[in-house]
Scaffold this motif. Structure first.
Motif, PDB file in Angstrom:
ATOM      1  N   ASP A 120      23.917 -42.295  -7.191  1.00  0.00           N
ATOM      2  CA  ASP A 120      23.367 -43.656  -7.246  1.00  0.00           C
ATOM      3  C   ASP A 120      22.733 -44.074  -5.923  1.00  0.00           C
ATOM      4  O   ASP A 120      22.484 -45.253  -5.685  1.00  0.00           O
ATOM      5  CB  ASP A 120      24.439 -44.662  -7.657  1.00  0.00           C
ATOM      6  CG  ASP A 120      25.649 -44.633  -6.743  1.00  0.00           C
ATOM      7  OD1 ASP A 120      25.608 -43.908  -5.727  1.00  0.00           O
ATOM      8  OD2 ASP A 120      26.634 -45.339  -7.032  1.00  0.00           O
ATOM      9  N   LYS A 121      22.472 -43.073  -5.041  1.00  0.00           N
ATOM     10  CA  LYS A 121      21.788 -43.306  -3.765  1.00  0.00           C
ATOM     11  C   LYS A 121      22.432 -44.449  -2.982  1.00  0.00           C
ATOM     12  O   LYS A 121      21.813 -45.472  -2.700  1.00  0.00           O
ATOM     13  CB  LYS A 121      20.305 -43.616  -4.018  1.00  0.00           C
ATOM     14  CG  LYS A 121      19.509 -42.458  -4.631  1.00  0.00           C
ATOM     15  CD  LYS A 121      19.362 -41.304  -3.660  1.00  0.00           C
ATOM     16  CE  LYS A 121      18.471 -40.196  -4.191  1.00  0.00           C
ATOM     17  NZ  LYS A 121      17.050 -40.500  -4.087  1.00  0.00           N
ATOM     18  N   THR A 122      23.688 -44.270  -2.611  1.00  0.00           N
ATOM     19  CA  THR A 122      24.449 -45.328  -1.947  1.00  0.00           C
ATOM     20  C   THR A 122      25.252 -44.796  -0.766  1.00  0.00           C
ATOM     21  O   THR A 122      25.906 -43.756  -0.867  1.00  0.00           O
ATOM     22  CB  THR A 122      25.437 -45.989  -2.940  1.00  0.00           C
ATOM     23  OG1 THR A 122      24.709 -46.523  -4.039  1.00  0.00           O
ATOM     24  CG2 THR A 122      26.224 -47.102  -2.260  1.00  0.00           C
ATOM     25  N   ASP A 156      15.453 -44.924   0.553  1.00  0.00           N
ATOM     26  CA  ASP A 156      15.817 -44.698  -0.847  1.00  0.00           C
ATOM     27  C   ASP A 156      17.318 -44.823  -1.088  1.00  0.00           C
ATOM     28  O   ASP A 156      17.836 -44.267  -2.049  1.00  0.00           O
ATOM     29  CB  ASP A 156      15.334 -43.308  -1.299  1.00  0.00           C
ATOM     30  CG  ASP A 156      15.170 -43.229  -2.811  1.00  0.00           C
ATOM     31  OD1 ASP A 156      15.103 -44.294  -3.456  1.00  0.00           O
ATOM     32  OD2 ASP A 156      15.133 -42.110  -3.351  1.00  0.00           O
ATOM     33  N   PHE A 157      18.022 -45.535  -0.203  1.00  0.00           N
ATOM     34  CA  PHE A 157      19.449 -45.722  -0.366  1.00  0.00           C
ATOM     35  C   PHE A 157      19.808 -47.182  -0.143  1.00  0.00           C
ATOM     36  O   PHE A 157      19.163 -47.889   0.618  1.00  0.00           O
ATOM     37  CB  PHE A 157      20.237 -44.860   0.624  1.00  0.00           C
ATOM     38  CG  PHE A 157      20.533 -43.480   0.122  1.00  0.00           C
ATOM     39  CD1 PHE A 157      21.789 -43.180  -0.384  1.00  0.00           C
ATOM     40  CD2 PHE A 157      19.566 -42.499   0.133  1.00  0.00           C
ATOM     41  CE1 PHE A 157      22.069 -41.914  -0.860  1.00  0.00           C
ATOM     42  CE2 PHE A 157      19.836 -41.232  -0.345  1.00  0.00           C
ATOM     43  CZ  PHE A 157      21.094 -40.933  -0.838  1.00  0.00           C
ATOM     44  N   LYS A 158      20.867 -47.615  -0.808  1.00  0.00           N
ATOM     45  CA  LYS A 158      21.418 -48.936  -0.560  1.00  0.00           C
ATOM     46  C   LYS A 158      22.755 -48.782   0.146  1.00  0.00           C
ATOM     47  O   LYS A 158      23.372 -47.714   0.115  1.00  0.00           O
ATOM     48  CB  LYS A 158      21.580 -49.712  -1.865  1.00  0.00           C
ATOM     49  CG  LYS A 158      22.539 -49.072  -2.862  1.00  0.00           C
ATOM     50  CD  LYS A 158      22.604 -49.876  -4.160  1.00  0.00           C
ATOM     51  CE  LYS A 158      23.530 -49.186  -5.168  1.00  0.00           C
ATOM     52  NZ  LYS A 158      23.599 -49.938  -6.442  1.00  0.00           N
ATOM     53  N   VAL A 159      23.201 -49.857   0.782  1.00  0.00           N
ATOM     54  CA  VAL A 159      24.466 -49.843   1.511  1.00  0.00           C
ATOM     55  C   VAL A 159      25.449 -50.781   0.821  1.00  0.00           C
ATOM     56  O   VAL A 159      25.112 -51.916   0.493  1.00  0.00           O
ATOM     57  CB  VAL A 159      24.265 -50.279   2.979  1.00  0.00           C
ATOM     58  CG1 VAL A 159      25.612 -50.418   3.683  1.00  0.00           C
ATOM     59  CG2 VAL A 159      23.378 -49.279   3.716  1.00  0.00           C
ATOM     60  N   VAL A 160      26.661 -50.291   0.593  1.00  0.00           N
ATOM     61  CA  VAL A 160      27.721 -51.092  -0.027  1.00  0.00           C
ATOM     62  C   VAL A 160      28.929 -51.081   0.901  1.00  0.00           C
ATOM     63  O   VAL A 160      29.385 -50.021   1.336  1.00  0.00           O
ATOM     64  CB  VAL A 160      28.118 -50.527  -1.401  1.00  0.00           C
ATOM     65  CG1 VAL A 160      29.302 -51.298  -1.968  1.00  0.00           C
ATOM     66  CG2 VAL A 160      26.942 -50.571  -2.364  1.00  0.00           C
ATOM     67  N   VAL A 161      29.445 -52.262   1.209  1.00  0.00           N
ATOM     68  CA  VAL A 161      30.649 -52.388   2.042  1.00  0.00           C
ATOM     69  C   VAL A 161      31.774 -52.895   1.157  1.00  0.00           C
ATOM     70  O   VAL A 161      31.647 -53.944   0.518  1.00  0.00           O
ATOM     71  CB  VAL A 161      30.417 -53.348   3.226  1.00  0.00           C
ATOM     72  CG1 VAL A 161      31.675 -53.449   4.078  1.00  0.00           C
ATOM     73  CG2 VAL A 161      29.242 -52.885   4.064  1.00  0.00           C
TER      74      VAL A 161
END
Length: 353
Positions: A120-122, A156-161
């Motif tokens: 999921d590119k994360t 092309d990536f997202k960041v999740v904390v």
């Protein structure tokens, strides 16, 4: 290219080099390719969040790598840097996970995990501590992580904390560490006795709560005493009081093939992986490789259908980008005269080049 790199290197040493940077370089770690639920240790890092990192990469750490990521570059040096091929820049930088780990640790955040999902590119950062602490630092960590990722030109990536949830920990989290200890003790002894056990292995499990650890161990293809090797490892595991069963899968490999595959897996494939996955223009979600019939095959799986009008152009772009990297002067000592082939696939794994 070599002259341009020398100019950058000299400029960096004169203007930005310090003893602190020197110490960081000496502490740099190269790691083998690691799948999301497979651990292949080059070195253990017991007291670092790097132990929980699931991103797959390895690259060389050099002075030039620190320079490339710097924003304090003169226009002349920036022009020189802009001429360096995309994958070569990555080759001369710290792996992205290493940069993220160091930066977050240096800032003192309580980080319990860092993961990288290609599906999921994360980039996921897991925060320890109390709920109050998490709410206090979440946005800061999000910004720091996003700034580092974007500074590499990755889009092309997202960041999740996320808040660390102890309920998500493995039932026997210490078993992998204990098996590391057992192998570090047993394998050198086997090698001293003449068993042709190669210095690489992988660990995995079918699910977080599986009752067994699956160990893959490389041996020379002439080594037939697998029962004796397995017995020694199992006995070593029992001495460490490992709670799970250990199942061993042997991978016979020739000396020459082993050396080539190890070199590529440590220094080449991770660079291609990081570069292809992180840039939208390459529309890639998977990079794998295999060394068969004396040829290194690199498989790049994209997100498009081979019937799309853009498919041939995309395949050509990916192939040329990787070819340019592999044929560069920097890769001569690694690639040598090993033939390679780049296969670009569509989302259904059909070849489009």
């Amino acid at each position: 290219m070599e002259d341009e790199l020398k100019k950058i290197h000299e400029h960096y040493r004169k203007n930005y080099y310090s003893e602190e940077i020197d110490d960081r370089i000496k502490d740099g770690v190269q790691q083998n390719i690691r799948n999301a639920d497979v651990i292949q240790p080059e070195k253990k890092q017991r007291h670092s969040i790097a132990k929980k990192i699931s991103y797959i990469t390895a690259a060389c750490l050099v002075l030039f790598g620190l320079f490339i990521g710097s924003s304090f570059v003169s226009p002349a040096m920036a022009e020189v840097a802009s001429k360096i091929p995309f994958l070569n820049k990555i080759f001369n930088q710290e792996p992205i996970y290493q940069v993220l780990t160091e930066e977050l640790e240096d800032k003192g955040y309580d980080i319990s995990g860092l993961s990288y999902s290609t599906q999921d590119k994360t980039y996921s950062v897991t925060v320890g501590g109390s709920e109050e602490y998490y709410n206090q630092v979440r946005e800061e960590i999000q910004k720091v992580t996003e700034d580092i990722v974007s500074s590499r030109g990755y889009n092309d990536f997202k960041v999740v904390v996320e808040k660390d949830d102890p309920a998500n920990d493995l039932e026997y989290p210490e078993d992998f560490d204990l098996l590391f200890d057992a192998l570090e003790e047993v394998l050198p002894k086997l090698q001293q006795k003449g068993y042709k056990v190669l210095g690489n292995y992988g660990m995995g499990h079918s699910s977080p709560y599986a009752k067994e650890i699956m160990l893959t161990l490389a041996i020379e293809d002439t080594e037939k005493r697998t029962d004796e090797i397995e017995r020694a490892i199992i006995e070593g595991a029992k001495k460490q009081n490992i709670k799970r069963d250990v199942t061993i899968n042997f991978q016979p490999i020739s000396d020459q093939k082993w050396e080539i595959e190890s070199e590529w897996a440590s220094n080449v494939i991770p660079v291609i992986l990081e570069g292809m996955l992180n840039k939208k223009e390459y529309k890639t979600n998977l990079v794998t490789h295999s060394y068969e019939k004396d040829t290194m095959n690199i498989f790049v799986t994209t997100t498009i259908d081979m019937s799309d009008n853009e498919a041939p152009e995309l395949a050509n772009k990916i192939e040329l980008t990787i070819q340019e990297f592999l044929e560069s002067d920097e890769l001569k000592d690694i690639v040598g005269d090993t033939p390679f082939k780049v296969v670009v696939r569509d989302k259904y794994s059909r070849s489009i080049n």
